[in-house]
Design an enzyme around this catalytic site. Structure first.
Site: not given
Length: 256
Positions: A21, A192, A19, A30, A111
């Site tokens: 972030d 996470d 992942d 973001d 994402d």
């Protein structure tokens, strides 16, 4: 959008998925991008447009607002490049970079978006480590607006409407198994968040879910172990530093 279209080499023993972030980087990109907005803040009317499960749509509006306020590409790139890596993450990248080339196929599923991820990885010199990046496409248009689009659509009720990482992982492993003519010996997932829990559900008993300690992925795995013992198949290794991941990967890399 999956960055990198060339087929990776077929001799890698293991697949490792990251992942971005709060896994590779220690904050949410973001959230950080708001530091480039006027006054380093968003107006309340804009924040109030967020709806659960529709975060991608919300970020499209945030980026459109920033463009309207004249925030340039250089300012967005600058705040993203300054996000600190999570503890030990650069050491983990260094470990993977120096492993024998037949050990690890390295993939990223996030994402966030292509512009944030590519900018940050290039800044730390880690872009070439990843053979594939699965994330929401984002490019600047002729008016200087960072245009964000959803990665895909899916039917998973657990995940936000624009991305289910279980679908990404399942499809990628299936396609790579066909291309390689054999499965990976083991799959490792480093994450996470709650949207990292979903793909970890399809890992098998030889695979490892590296869940950041005390973050949602870790809590959800703990809950499923307590509620339905035996349902979650993968080995779970909580991590606080990338060094924790290195320690486990080194043991597997020594397997023949």
């Amino acid at each position: 959008m999956a960055a990198n279209s060339a087929t990776p080499p077929s001799d890698r023993r293991f697949l490792i998925i990251f992942d971005f972030d709060e896994t590779i980087v220690n904050e949410s990109s973001d959230d950080v991008v708001v530091q480039a907005a006027p006054g380093q803040n968003l107006p309340a009317w804009l924040k109030d447009t967020y709806r659960p499960g529709h975060y991608n749509e919300y970020m499209q509006r945030v980026l459109a607002y920033m463009a309207e306020k004249g925030v340039p590409e250089s300012a967005i790139r600058s705040v993203i490049e300054k996000i600190p890596a999570s503890p030990g993450m650069l050491a983990l990248f260094q470990f993977l970079r120096h492993c024998p080339p037949q050990d690890f196929e390295v993939v990223l599923a996030s994402d966030a978006n292509t512009f944030f991820i590519e900018s940050w990885l290039r800044r730390v010199g880690a872009r070439q480590l990843f053979v594939k990046i699965f994330t929401n496409p984002a490019t600047f248009d002729k008016d200087g607006r960072l245009v964000l689009r959803p990665f895909h659509s899916h039917s998973c009720l657990r995940c936000p409407e624009n991305m289910c990482k279980q679908v990404i992982l399942r499809d990628y492993v299936m396609r790579r198994t066909q291309e390689r003519g054999r499965p990976f010996q083991r799959v490792f997932y480093v994450g996470d968040g709650a949207n990292d829990f979903c793909p970890s559900l399809i890992l098998g008993p030889r695979d490892t879910a590296f869940a950041r300690r005390d973050y949602p992925m870790h809590r959800l795995i703990t809950e499923i172990h307590e509620a339905r013992p035996g349902e979650f198949k993968a080995v779970t290794v909580p991590w606080a530093s990338g060094e924790d991941v290195v320690e486990r990967l080194r043991k597997h890399a020594e397997e023949k």
